[in-house]
Design an enzyme around this catalytic site. Structure first.
Site, PDB file in Angstrom:
ATOM      1  N   SER A  59      -4.637  -5.474   0.835  1.00 14.65           N
ATOM      2  CA  SER A  59      -3.625  -5.655  -0.213  1.00 14.65           C
ATOM      3  C   SER A  59      -2.217  -5.875   0.326  1.00 14.65           C
ATOM      4  CB  SER A  59      -3.619  -4.445  -1.149  1.00 14.65           C
ATOM      5  OG  SER A  59      -3.363  -3.252  -0.431  1.00 14.65           O
ATOM      6  N   ASP A  83       4.663   1.032  -5.677  1.00  8.66           N
ATOM      7  CA  ASP A  83       3.751   1.676  -6.629  1.00  8.66           C
ATOM      8  C   ASP A  83       3.079   2.930  -6.075  1.00  8.66           C
ATOM      9  OD1 ASP A  83       2.000   0.622  -4.799  1.00  8.66           O
ATOM     10  OD2 ASP A  83       0.964  -0.722  -6.184  1.00  8.66           O
ATOM     11  N   HIS A 141       1.887   0.610  -2.099  1.00  7.92           N
ATOM     12  CA  HIS A 141       2.430  -0.622  -1.529  1.00  7.92           C
ATOM     13  C   HIS A 141       3.960  -0.610  -1.566  1.00  7.92           C
ATOM     14  CE1 HIS A 141      -1.535  -1.467  -3.453  1.00  7.92           C
ATOM     15  NE2 HIS A 141      -1.770  -1.921  -2.229  1.00  7.92           N
TER      16      HIS A 141
END
Length: 392
Positions: A56, A358, A361
């Site tokens: 991610s 968040d 990340h």
């Protein structure tokens, strides 16, 4: 007969001036258009293509395209709000490090492999990274009883398989491929972080240390595989200081002040990340000796990020580096039951003043900061080639 020559009227002068002005605009536009074309000439670029593998931290839309989860939160705002003004499948408010690297080297944002269309132009790079991806194959997690924590089965090995499948569309003969990949940059990671995250979330902290050797071995095998396919320049990132992550700070919150360093990060988990990075660097050194024809670079994500975790305000993060911009409350604004994008969460007014997006990340601002450290130094060893563009 006498001809009267009248002085030009104001209107006539205005028309003549306009003609000259328009002519100048045309000439200037042509000239600068020509210069732009010269600058953008592929032969003048240090890298003519970028191929990215990972999770991610660098996924530009593969997880979203995979359909692994119906209506994932990364497929809607506030994800993507800062730069794209829409959700793109990136796990941030805007651009990622891979986007800034592409900008710096005058290349387009990498299209996600799973969203490629039939006749799409892919000669300047493709992204194979998938959010939630692991270095180890899914079988490892199934056997460890961690299957329910997996976001995706598209591990590093699967991503390498996608690249091999796509390769005939990029080049045909060995000579063509060697020439093409010689001027391409391959990013292998960051990968492995999720291998540790899944175990940590499940509470299997004691197993983390023993997972490092197989994770590093999986990364090593992928690098060897890419070199065998023709890769000649590979950038391999290490892990972040995970003890500074809102996820770890929330899950493993301690009342003992001795468990934290001067930045407020958990010492044990940062020590673990350093252990992973040491093992990875040792493996890369071995790979360099075995592959003298390849240029294998280490990207020090840990060192780059540690700067703003140590002094966030000094680097522009006036709202700090530990607390998430988007979340559902708690000491670090990370709530496992109200994560960013879910009911009960909300995003901060200005993500650029936060390093953490968040809870897991980082923000676009933090990714920009790290990308600059990789491109312009001193956090790539050996350094990347000089980029034609400057990141603001």
């Amino acid at each position: 007969m006498r001809v009267l020559v009248q002085p030009p009227s104001d209107l006539h002068l205005h028309r003549e001036s306009m003609k000259i002005y328009i002519l100048l605009v045309i000439i200037t536009s042509f000239t600068f258009g020509f210069i732009e074309k010269v600058v953008s000439n592929p032969s003048s670029r240090p890298y003519t293509a970028i191929f990215n593998f990972g999770d991610s931290l660098s996924d530009t839309g593969n997880f979203l395209a995979s359909g692994a989860i119906l209506f994932p939160v990364i497929g809607k705002l506030p994800y993507g709000q800062t730069f794209f003004k829409r959700a793109t499948g990136r796990c941030s408010d805007g651009r990622l490090m891979i986007d800034f690297i592409a900008e710096a080297y005058d290349l387009p944002y990498l299209p996600p492999y799973l969203a490629l269309t039939k006749d799409q132009y892919i000669q300047r790079g493709v992204n194979f990274a998938v959010a939630g991806a692991t270095a180890l194959d899914a079988k490892f997690f199934i056997e460890a009883g961690l299957a329910k924590y997996l976001w995706t089965n598209n591990s590093l090995n699967i991503q390498l398989g996608w690249f091999k499948k796509l390769k005939p569309s990029l080049c045909t003969t060995k000579q063509d491929c060697d020439s093409y990949f010689k001027r391409s940059l391959f990013l292998v990671g960051e990968i492995g972080g999720n291998d540790y995250n899944y175990a940590a979330i499940a509470g299997n902290v004691t197993q983390l240390q023993s997972t490092v050797p197989p994770v590093v071995e999986a990364i090593t095998m992928a690098i060897n595989g890419l070199i065998a396919e023709g890769a000649r320049e590979l950038l391999v990132p290490g892990n972040f200081p995970i003890g500074c992550s809102a996820l770890y700070l929330t899950l493993f919150r301690s009342e003992n002040k001795e468990d934290y360093d001067e930045s407020g990060c958990l010492k044990t988990f940062n020590g673990f990340a350093e252990y992973h990075n040491r093992e990875l660097k040792l493996a890369l050194e071995t790979l360099r000796k075995k592959n003298p024809h390849a240029r294998i670079l280490y990207a020090d994500y840990y060192g780059a990020a540690k700067r703003f975790f140590h002094a966030p305000g000094h680097h522009g993060f006036t709202n700090g580096a530990l607390r998430a911009c988007c979340g559902g409350g708690g000491p670090f604004n990370f709530n496992i039951s109200a994560r960013c994008g879910h009911t009960g969460s909300k995003a901060c007014a200005d993500p650029s003043t936060y390093a953490n997006w968040d809870g897991i990340h980082l923000t676009e601002a933090a990714y920009r900061y790290i990308a600059k450290g990789l491109i312009y130094g001193p956090f790539s060893y050996p350094p990347l080639k000089t980029s034609p563009n400057k990141i603001a």
